[in-house]
Motif scaffolding. Structure first.
Motif, PDB file in Angstrom:
ATOM      1  N   PHE B 389       0.820  -1.214   0.000  1.00 11.65           N
ATOM      2  CA  PHE B 389       0.000   0.000   0.000  1.00 11.65           C
ATOM      3  C   PHE B 389       0.856   1.267   0.000  1.00 11.65           C
ATOM      4  O   PHE B 389       0.388   2.343  -0.341  1.00 11.65           O
ATOM      5  CB  PHE B 389      -0.983  -0.006   1.182  1.00 11.65           C
ATOM      6  CG  PHE B 389      -2.142  -0.951   0.976  1.00 11.65           C
ATOM      7  CD1 PHE B 389      -2.255  -1.701  -0.195  1.00 11.65           C
ATOM      8  CD2 PHE B 389      -3.138  -1.091   1.931  1.00 11.65           C
ATOM      9  CE1 PHE B 389      -3.317  -2.581  -0.398  1.00 11.65           C
ATOM     10  CE2 PHE B 389      -4.205  -1.954   1.731  1.00 11.65           C
ATOM     11  CZ  PHE B 389      -4.291  -2.696   0.577  1.00 11.65           C
ATOM     12  N   LEU B 391       2.960   1.702  -2.102  1.00  8.58           N
ATOM     13  CA  LEU B 391       3.143   1.974  -3.531  1.00  8.58           C
ATOM     14  C   LEU B 391       1.965   2.750  -4.113  1.00  8.58           C
ATOM     15  O   LEU B 391       1.874   2.941  -5.316  1.00  8.58           O
ATOM     16  CB  LEU B 391       3.321   0.665  -4.306  1.00  8.58           C
ATOM     17  CG  LEU B 391       4.538  -0.186  -3.947  1.00  8.58           C
ATOM     18  CD1 LEU B 391       4.486  -1.507  -4.719  1.00  8.58           C
ATOM     19  CD2 LEU B 391       5.820   0.566  -4.289  1.00  8.58           C
ATOM     20  N   ASP B 392       1.038   3.147  -3.251  1.00  8.92           N
ATOM     21  CA  ASP B 392      -0.116   3.907  -3.729  1.00  8.92           C
ATOM     22  C   ASP B 392       0.307   5.308  -4.160  1.00  8.92           C
ATOM     23  O   ASP B 392       0.292   6.244  -3.377  1.00  8.92           O
ATOM     24  CB  ASP B 392      -1.171   3.979  -2.604  1.00  8.92           C
ATOM     25  CG  ASP B 392      -2.287   4.977  -2.936  1.00  8.92           C
ATOM     26  OD1 ASP B 392      -2.408   5.364  -4.116  1.00  8.92           O
ATOM     27  OD2 ASP B 392      -3.023   5.350  -2.006  1.00  8.92           O
ATOM     28  N   ASN B 393       0.715   5.435  -5.404  1.00  9.10           N
ATOM     29  CA  ASN B 393       0.981   6.762  -5.963  1.00  9.10           C
ATOM     30  C   ASN B 393      -0.124   7.091  -6.948  1.00  9.10           C
ATOM     31  O   ASN B 393      -0.173   6.549  -8.047  1.00  9.10           O
ATOM     32  CB  ASN B 393       2.336   6.784  -6.675  1.00  9.10           C
ATOM     33  CG  ASN B 393       3.461   6.532  -5.699  1.00  9.10           C
ATOM     34  OD1 ASN B 393       3.345   6.834  -4.518  1.00  9.10           O
ATOM     35  ND2 ASN B 393       4.535   5.947  -6.196  1.00  9.10           N
ATOM     36  N   ARG B 394      -1.014   7.974  -6.522  1.00 11.61           N
ATOM     37  CA  ARG B 394      -2.167   8.287  -7.373  1.00 11.61           C
ATOM     38  C   ARG B 394      -1.732   8.961  -8.673  1.00 11.61           C
ATOM     39  O   ARG B 394      -0.975   9.931  -8.641  1.00 11.61           O
ATOM     40  CB  ARG B 394      -3.116   9.236  -6.629  1.00 11.61           C
ATOM     41  CG  ARG B 394      -3.584   8.740  -5.305  1.00 11.61           C
ATOM     42  CD  ARG B 394      -4.588   7.622  -5.430  1.00 11.61           C
ATOM     43  NE  ARG B 394      -4.772   6.946  -4.156  1.00 11.61           N
ATOM     44  CZ  ARG B 394      -5.770   7.201  -3.305  1.00 11.61           C
ATOM     45  NH1 ARG B 394      -6.670   8.101  -3.598  1.00 11.61           N
ATOM     46  NH2 ARG B 394      -5.870   6.532  -2.186  1.00 11.61           N
ATOM     47  N   PRO B 395      -2.213   8.454  -9.792  1.00 14.38           N
ATOM     48  CA  PRO B 395      -1.869   9.087 -11.070  1.00 14.38           C
ATOM     49  C   PRO B 395      -2.506  10.473 -11.149  1.00 14.38           C
ATOM     50  O   PRO B 395      -3.661  10.651 -10.778  1.00 14.38           O
ATOM     51  CB  PRO B 395      -2.493   8.163 -12.109  1.00 14.38           C
ATOM     52  CG  PRO B 395      -2.943   6.943 -11.386  1.00 14.38           C
ATOM     53  CD  PRO B 395      -3.133   7.331  -9.957  1.00 14.38           C
ATOM     54  N   ASN B 396      -1.741  11.449 -11.589  1.00 10.39           N
ATOM     55  CA  ASN B 396      -2.275  12.786 -11.830  1.00 10.39           C
ATOM     56  C   ASN B 396      -1.400  13.472 -12.870  1.00 10.39           C
ATOM     57  O   ASN B 396      -0.254  13.080 -13.088  1.00 10.39           O
ATOM     58  CB  ASN B 396      -2.343  13.579 -10.523  1.00 10.39           C
ATOM     59  CG  ASN B 396      -0.989  13.673  -9.869  1.00 10.39           C
ATOM     60  OD1 ASN B 396      -0.068  14.276 -10.422  1.00 10.39           O
ATOM     61  ND2 ASN B 396      -0.848  13.058  -8.709  1.00 10.39           N
ATOM     62  N   PRO B 397      -1.962  14.472 -13.541  1.00 15.80           N
ATOM     63  CA  PRO B 397      -1.233  15.051 -14.679  1.00 15.80           C
ATOM     64  C   PRO B 397       0.113  15.641 -14.276  1.00 15.80           C
ATOM     65  O   PRO B 397       1.050  15.653 -15.059  1.00 15.80           O
ATOM     66  CB  PRO B 397      -2.176  16.144 -15.181  1.00 15.80           C
ATOM     67  CG  PRO B 397      -3.523  15.757 -14.670  1.00 15.80           C
ATOM     68  CD  PRO B 397      -3.271  15.075 -13.366  1.00 15.80           C
ATOM     69  N   GLU B 398       0.235  16.133 -13.018  1.00 21.47           N
ATOM     70  CA  GLU B 398       1.512  16.745 -12.616  1.00 21.47           C
ATOM     71  C   GLU B 398       2.547  15.709 -12.191  1.00 21.47           C
ATOM     72  O   GLU B 398       3.702  16.055 -11.959  1.00 21.47           O
ATOM     73  CB  GLU B 398       1.287  17.730 -11.450  1.00 21.47           C
ATOM     74  CG  GLU B 398       0.605  19.024 -11.862  1.00 21.47           C
ATOM     75  CD  GLU B 398      -0.903  18.848 -11.949  1.00 21.47           C
ATOM     76  OE1 GLU B 398      -1.449  18.078 -11.127  1.00 21.47           O
ATOM     77  OE2 GLU B 398      -1.536  19.435 -12.859  1.00 21.47           O
ATOM     78  N   GLY B 399       2.134  14.496 -12.011  1.00 20.64           N
ATOM     79  CA  GLY B 399       3.074  13.469 -11.588  1.00 20.64           C
ATOM     80  C   GLY B 399       3.480  13.571 -10.128  1.00 20.64           C
ATOM     81  O   GLY B 399       4.511  13.063  -9.730  1.00 20.64           O
ATOM     82  N   LYS B 400       2.637  14.247  -9.306  1.00 17.76           N
ATOM     83  CA  LYS B 400       2.916  14.288  -7.863  1.00 17.76           C
ATOM     84  C   LYS B 400       2.806  12.877  -7.306  1.00 17.76           C
ATOM     85  O   LYS B 400       1.990  12.072  -7.753  1.00 17.76           O
ATOM     86  CB  LYS B 400       1.883  15.187  -7.153  1.00 17.76           C
ATOM     87  CG  LYS B 400       2.113  16.666  -7.389  1.00 17.76           C
ATOM     88  CD  LYS B 400       1.059  17.487  -6.650  1.00 17.76           C
ATOM     89  CE  LYS B 400      -0.345  17.180  -7.179  1.00 17.76           C
ATOM     90  NZ  LYS B 400      -1.387  18.060  -6.616  1.00 17.76           N
ATOM     91  N   ASP B 401       3.629  12.611  -6.312  1.00 15.19           N
ATOM     92  CA  ASP B 401       3.718  11.214  -5.881  1.00 15.19           C
ATOM     93  C   ASP B 401       3.105  10.890  -4.515  1.00 15.19           C
ATOM     94  O   ASP B 401       2.958   9.736  -4.170  1.00 15.19           O
ATOM     95  CB  ASP B 401       5.194  10.769  -5.876  1.00 15.19           C
ATOM     96  CG  ASP B 401       5.533  10.120  -7.217  1.00 15.19           C
ATOM     97  OD1 ASP B 401       4.618  10.013  -8.059  1.00 15.19           O
ATOM     98  OD2 ASP B 401       6.688   9.717  -7.401  1.00 15.19           O
ATOM     99  N   PRO B 404      -2.679  10.307  -0.735  1.00 19.05           N
ATOM    100  CA  PRO B 404      -3.449  11.154   0.188  1.00 19.05           C
ATOM    101  C   PRO B 404      -3.379  10.639   1.623  1.00 19.05           C
ATOM    102  O   PRO B 404      -3.073   9.472   1.882  1.00 19.05           O
ATOM    103  CB  PRO B 404      -4.869  11.073  -0.353  1.00 19.05           C
ATOM    104  CG  PRO B 404      -4.893   9.971  -1.328  1.00 19.05           C
ATOM    105  CD  PRO B 404      -3.509   9.651  -1.724  1.00 19.05           C
ATOM    106  N   GLU B 406      -5.475   9.759   3.961  1.00 18.85           N
ATOM    107  CA  GLU B 406      -6.210   8.591   4.463  1.00 18.85           C
ATOM    108  C   GLU B 406      -5.538   7.284   4.032  1.00 18.85           C
ATOM    109  O   GLU B 406      -5.580   6.280   4.733  1.00 18.85           O
ATOM    110  CB  GLU B 406      -7.688   8.615   4.063  1.00 18.85           C
ATOM    111  CG  GLU B 406      -7.995   8.426   2.578  1.00 18.85           C
ATOM    112  CD  GLU B 406      -8.072   9.747   1.821  1.00 18.85           C
ATOM    113  OE1 GLU B 406      -7.522  10.755   2.358  1.00 18.85           O
ATOM    114  OE2 GLU B 406      -8.644   9.790   0.718  1.00 18.85           O
ATOM    115  N   SER B 407      -4.876   7.317   2.877  1.00 16.10           N
ATOM    116  CA  SER B 407      -4.167   6.135   2.412  1.00 16.10           C
ATOM    117  C   SER B 407      -2.931   5.881   3.277  1.00 16.10           C
ATOM    118  O   SER B 407      -2.641   4.761   3.665  1.00 16.10           O
ATOM    119  CB  SER B 407      -3.761   6.313   0.948  1.00 16.10           C
ATOM    120  OG  SER B 407      -2.957   5.242   0.530  1.00 16.10           O
TER     121      SER B 407
END
Lengths: 547, 547
Positions: B389, B391-401, B404, B406-407
């Motif tokens: 868990f 490794l939970d890097n939410r995909p987003n256009p800016e590539g922030k890693d 969040p 709660e995760s």
């Protein structure tokens, strides 16, 4: 005639205790069913005899027993019986080929782990449209014709644009930018469905029988009656329509055993959980076919809606025609990195879940056998001691035989302690129902969701590859700027959809794992508290001796 | 050179986990001691290798290791070292032959169960006094010359009366009629002894070293210093003096291993329990030799008292000369029935205790290995999931890693849960110290007491047989009335003593088992409560996610 049973789970027997080691799908001859305490005596195909836990096997019909039947094969037998009614005959004329798919489907899942599900692979109809012909502008095909990318028309869509004319029945689906990345836009009118009252119904003068579930959606409040095969039909529609959306397979179709009622209840619970996930999904929930499934009460309208759904052309890659992504273009390198991160996540998740499943399975098994026996052995040894203490006849000249009060009370306390540990053994035996089995069911459900990952990853990977190939061709002047830009724009739609779905998955995952851990830990706490209470009751018997 | 270890307990290894099955007293070659988690790698005499639990073996010296050493043999080694001092040299000139007895003693106990004790059989000096000659009036001997009955002078006493002249140092011992049958009269001046502060002392310029325990009796309050061999000497005196009284053997003499301090503490506790039982006994507690042992501080007086005790002639059957029973004559049939009842009780008790011992031993073993591993496996699987868990890097256009909040919190909660189950595994590993080991020690002590039963039963049985035989001879006019009546009167003393002792034993048994069951259940409750608290802490981490 000798009764037979099929082994449902591997069981490693303790030879010292007269147990037999058995393997999944072995067919055993049953020697005795009255051994007691959940044990049967059985003989394996090599002729070895021993005790096997009743819960690990299921009776088979004599004519079935002679050949080992695999789980795959067994999944169809019940619903087969119900399938040849009018509704299905019509269905067979449509493009609906679920039945066939199901029989031919192989174990799915990552790393060969199928999570105990009969999860059929999504098998997509070849969308061999005019777009395919137009792809001739590109000199070579980037993906195998037989990949999910090709089959669902991904390549055609990317290279050729929207091949379908007219409006999708689902309207436009928007992806919005949220703090944690792209999200599916939530539409108003979210609803849930309650599945209740499974009823055995029959037709053809009772020759055909089936279970009908009562489904009540919260938006209309009007109950509709649906059979498992209707859910199965719905699943097929959703799976072929939403390529980059996680549509977990339905719960196992199982041969109903002796515990038919318990089985129906359990299936209903699983359907409920599946339905909850589907209605809550911002894309699936409001989709035309879901609304039709949950709200249609009229038989004629039902058939119309059914045919309409089966003729829906906006499925597979064509579905992306209706998606409105955020305005910003995406950076290919960022997309690729995030794609790889997610791929790593799914692989790691896959193996962690497999580990937990194994641990839980083993641990659960130990409750049924060794743990229960351990505590019962302790209980028996106290009971035996109490029996000895009953022989306390104090010697005295008159030959009176009554032991004094405190001795009688000690004996009673020991008997009570013996009974207490017997009961604790039984509590251990029952416990998995409350903590481990729900956890196992939960992980099975996740296993189903995870079986969707490979296709998603494959589809998206080829999307990115196609974009990169087109850029290269443009640089080599083999493709004009506008065409390459159009491909990139369409690829962005797919990448945005992938991001939105992955983000949706992670949000659900956090909620779901929080929930199951709470359920599990609460039940564990309850369990140890119940042991404490039992032991306190036993202790009290000794404390009372002081008075 | 290869290190070796001796197996202390049987251990049934799980081959799948790379464990080795080992048997008590086997000598293993140690391959690795750094496997961790309490496991060593070892090779058995057949050349098989595998993991063995460290707690099940003890290191042996190289020169000892080459031949398997039995528990019996090993019991003498430590105290041997201390034995050749002045005190013992004098002792060897007296009738004191404990040393020799100890080496030659065989496993004692009923049904061959020696309860893990090195309990030496009581070996009595042949009291071949003038009474033996007088028994010529009876035509045949009723018991074998070599039985405890004959050896302790039972036959001589019954047939010939009191052979010893003068007063016993212990004065007259009375048996009184109580509600629940005959009892030993309690004398005033009951006392207890506290054993404390074991100190390593040495003599002969440090060549000889030994442990001296500080013994403080409650009646004088004056501390005396006693070594194990002094206790051993006391035991020998009591055992040869009190034929029908339960004098349990001392705790094991063991080879001190690496855990010397823990061993000394444990031995002290066991000596304390033994001493408690001896001082509390209405006959043993006030006896001359006990008073001497607990109160003598002067070395010269000690030696005098020691010689006096060793020359005490009122032992074995002669002890009964000093007993004053209730006035009523006893009915032989009643006595016989009660004798049989008690015999049945001891046999049943013997087997119940053996069963509990086995169950507790197995259960305790499981805490050290399988239970601990089970919970640690669960812990590890949660920890592994937490790693995934991460490794939970939410995909987003800016590539922030950053995932969040709660995760991140869920991942932390899972890590905490993993740690919790690891700790629960450790609690299981530690738990036997608090509940099962005290229970085992307690049962061992009772095993020691039970090893006195066969001689008691034998002695009393022959007493009753002798009485019956004399009555028969009187009926056949082979013995005159007065003589037969005198035998019956003396036999009644023995039967009354047996009754008093059996009643005393039952009263103690009720108290003792009540006590140990309270200890055990309290610790069990504490244990399950501690699990509950741990799990509640873990649950709280998830509940906090809601906020």
């Amino acid at each position: 005639m000798m009764k037979k049973c099929r082994v449902l789970y591997d069981f490693s027997g303790e030879t010292d205790n007269g147990e037999l080691t058995i393997y999944e799908n072995e067919v055993l001859q049953i020697i005795r069913q009255d051994v007691g305490e959940g044990w049967w005596e059985a003989e394996n195909p090599s002729g070895q005899r021993g005790l096997v836990p009743e819960a690990y096997v299921e009776m088979v019909e004599e004519n079935q027993g002679s050949k080992p039947i695999t789980t795959q094969q067994s999944t169809v037998s019940q619903d087969d019986e119900w399938d040849d009614d009018e509704w299905d005959e019509r269905a067979s004329q449509s493009s609906y080929d679920a039945q066939q798919q199901e029989v031919s489907s192989q174990d799915s899942g990552l790393n060969g782990n199928n999570y105990g599900l009969s999860a059929p692979n999504r098998q997509f109809k070849q969308r061999n449209s005019e777009a395919s012909a137009r792809s001739g502008t590109v000199k070579k095909n980037f993906a195998s014709r037989f990949s999910v990318f090709a089959k669902t028309g991904g390549e055609a869509y990317l290279l050729g644009g929207g091949p379908k004319k007219g409006a999708s029945p689902d309207g436009t689906i928007r992806i919005i930018e949220a703090e944690d990345g792209p999200r599916w836009e939530e539409t108003v009118g979210k609803y849930t469905c309650e599945i209740k009252n499974p009823k055995k119904e029959s037709k053809l003068k009772g020759i055909k029988s089936f279970i009908a579930y009562q489904v009540t959606p919260s938006n209309t409040g009007i109950r509709v009656s649906r059979r498992y095969k209707h859910f199965d039909w719905l699943y097929e529609r959703l799976a072929e329509k939403f390529t980059l959306v996680i549509v977990p397979p339905l719960p196992d179709k199982q041969v109903t055993g002796r515990y038919e009622e318990a089985f129906i209840e359990k299936r209903m619970d699983q359907l409920q959980r599946w339905m909850n996930r589907m209605t809550a999904h911002p894309v699936i929930g409001p989709s035309d076919v879901m609304i039709h499934f949950t709200s249609c009460t009229d038989e004629k309208l039902w058939k119309q809606g059914k045919r309409k759904a089966e003729k829906d052309e906006f499925l597979g890659a064509a579905f992306y025609q209706n998606i409105e992504p955020p305005a910003n273009n995406l950076d290919v390198a960022t997309i690729e990195r995030q794609h790889d991160t997610f791929t790593r996540f799914t692989k790691s998740f896959d193996s962690s879940v497999a580990v937990i499943q194994q641990v839980i399975h083993d641990y659960s098994k130990k409750h049924l056998g060794p743990f229960k026996r351990e505590y019962q052995k302790i209980g028996n040894s106290f009971t035996e001691l109490a029996t000895t203490f009953n022989l306390d006849n104090r010697p005295n000249p008159e030959g009176k035989d009554d032991p004094p009060q405190e001795s009688v009370q000690l004996t009673e306390a020991l008997n009570f302690t013996g009974k207490t540990y017997e009961e604790i053994g039984e509590l251990f035996y029952q416990q998995p129902k409350y903590d481990l089995h729900p956890f196992e069911d939960f992980l099975k459900e996740y296993g189903g969701m995870m079986s969707c990952f490979p296709d998603m990853i494959h589809f998206h990977k080829h999307t990115v590859q196609t974009v990169k190939e087109c850029q290269k061709q443009r640089e080599e002047q083999k493709m004009d700027f506008e065409e390459a830009e159009a491909v990139k724009k369409r690829a962005d739609v797919i990448s945005y959809a992938m991001m939105a779905e992955v983000n949706h998955f992670h949000r659900e995952r956090v909620e779901d794992f929080k929930w199951i851990m709470q359920v599990y830990l609460k039940e564990q706490i309850k369990f140890y508290k119940s042991l404490t209470i039992k032991l306190e009751e036993a202790l009290q018997k000794y404390d009372e001796l002081d008075r």
